[in-house]
Design an enzyme around this catalytic site. Structure first.
Site, PDB file in Angstrom:
ATOM      1  N   CYS A 195      26.077  27.600  70.612  1.00  0.00           N
ATOM      2  CA  CYS A 195      27.524  27.531  70.803  1.00  0.00           C
ATOM      3  C   CYS A 195      27.809  26.597  71.969  1.00  0.00           C
ATOM      4  O   CYS A 195      27.105  26.637  72.980  1.00  0.00           O
ATOM      5  CB  CYS A 195      28.052  28.937  71.112  1.00  0.00           C
ATOM      6  SG  CYS A 195      29.814  28.986  71.450  1.00  0.00           S
ATOM      7  N   GLU A 238      33.110  30.435  64.051  1.00  0.00           N
ATOM      8  CA  GLU A 238      34.409  30.053  64.639  1.00  0.00           C
ATOM      9  C   GLU A 238      35.427  31.182  64.518  1.00  0.00           C
ATOM     10  O   GLU A 238      36.208  31.422  65.438  1.00  0.00           O
ATOM     11  CB  GLU A 238      34.943  28.769  63.989  1.00  0.00           C
ATOM     12  CG  GLU A 238      34.020  27.550  64.096  1.00  0.00           C
ATOM     13  CD  GLU A 238      33.493  27.288  65.503  1.00  0.00           C
ATOM     14  OE1 GLU A 238      34.170  27.650  66.478  1.00  0.00           O
ATOM     15  OE2 GLU A 238      32.380  26.731  65.613  1.00  0.00           O
TER      16      GLU A 238
HETATM   17 ZN   LIG Z   1      30.905  28.845  69.525  1.00  0.00          ZN
END
Ligand SMILES: [Zn+2]
Length: 276
Positions: A195, A238
């Site tokens: 991420c 997401e």
């Molecule tokens: Zn992320």
């Protein structure tokens, strides 16, 4: 086990080191993406942004002030003297905005200058990172907006067997407001992901293989995306951000590692990488 480790994958950063080593697919830097170059670049960028001390004057104040050290929300494309745009900084794990649910974009807001700018910024930040997805909280905006795209070029930097195992195929830019995600069945896969808000680390996360996402496009029209494979993973990642969840909340904890160790064996007892 060896072949399993060759299938160790990343969801997000396609690092500059990967680009540099594109022509050497066996190069360790390619297979174990090192974010060092990326992160150094980010730091240079940060210092440039902070020099300008721009202030965010939006309406998205959560617990943390958006006008103090929150460079992420700052400088929405304020000029950098020589016309280079300044992008919002990517918010890092620990910032409350990443750990709280985002709110819906209201019908009235859709198409407004404010929302259009947020979307444009998100796309630029995602491409600049570079990454294959970004949620608004990652630039400090607690609104339900996600952007994602995967390209032939990005996929070309990964090993073929890797992208095949991931069922990773290119898709055009998607902007989704107020997305609602549903699994289509119970089939899942375990792969490493990362991420942009947790730079330098990866962990194995179990994700559904096929999902359906409904929501609105940036023009307010309803959209529905039927996704499978890697695109389904990106969407789940997401959408999780919009619920205040980051991948470390869902990962197989013992697989968590620095990117340099991506290819090292998984500890005993961890699920095998791949589709189950
Ligand atoms: Zn992320």
């Amino acid at each position: 086990m060896e072949s399993i480790h060759r299938f160790s994958h990343r969801i997000l950063p396609l690092t500059f080191s990967e680009k540099c080593f594109k022509n050497s697919k066996t190069n360790r830097f390619l297979r174990n993406p090192v974010l060092g170059i990326h992160e150094n670049r980010e730091q240079t960028f940060k210092s440039r942004v902070s020099e300008l001390k721009p202030a965010f004057n939006g309406n998205f104040i959560t617990r943390k002030s958006y006008t103090s050290s929150s460079r992420a929300r700052a400088g929405w494309l304020l000029g950098l003297g020589d016309k280079k745009p300044i992008l919002p900084e990517i918010v890092k794990a620990g910032d409350p905005v990443l750990h709280e649910p985002a709110r819906d974009v209201s019908i009235d807001e859709i198409g407004s200058e404010k929302i259009e700018k947020i979307i444009d910024d998100m796309i630029k930040v995602m491409r600049n990172a570079p990454g294959v997805g970004l949620a608004a909280p990652q630039i400090g905006i607690p609104l339900k907006i996600i952007v994602l795209e995967d390209t032939k070029e990005y996929i070309g930097y990964a090993l073929k067997e890797e992208t095949k195992a991931q069922d990773r195929r290119p898709f055009d830019l998607l902007v989704i407001l107020n997305p609602k995600l549903k699994k289509k069945n119970n089939k899942t896969a375990f792969f490493f992901e990362g991420c942009l808000s947790v730079g330098g680390f990866r962990a194995v996360v179990e994700r559904y293989l096929e999902v359906e996402v409904t929501g609105l496009g940036r023009d307010g029209r309803p959209i529905k995306v039927d996704a499978s494979g890697w695109q389904a993973r990106i969407l789940q990642h997401e959408c999780d951000h919009l619920d205040g969840t980051i991948y470390v909340d869902k990962m197989v904890p013992r697989t968590f590692r620095i990117v340099e160790n991506l290819d090292l064996p998984l500890p005993t007892g961890c699920p095998k990488i791949g589709v189950h």
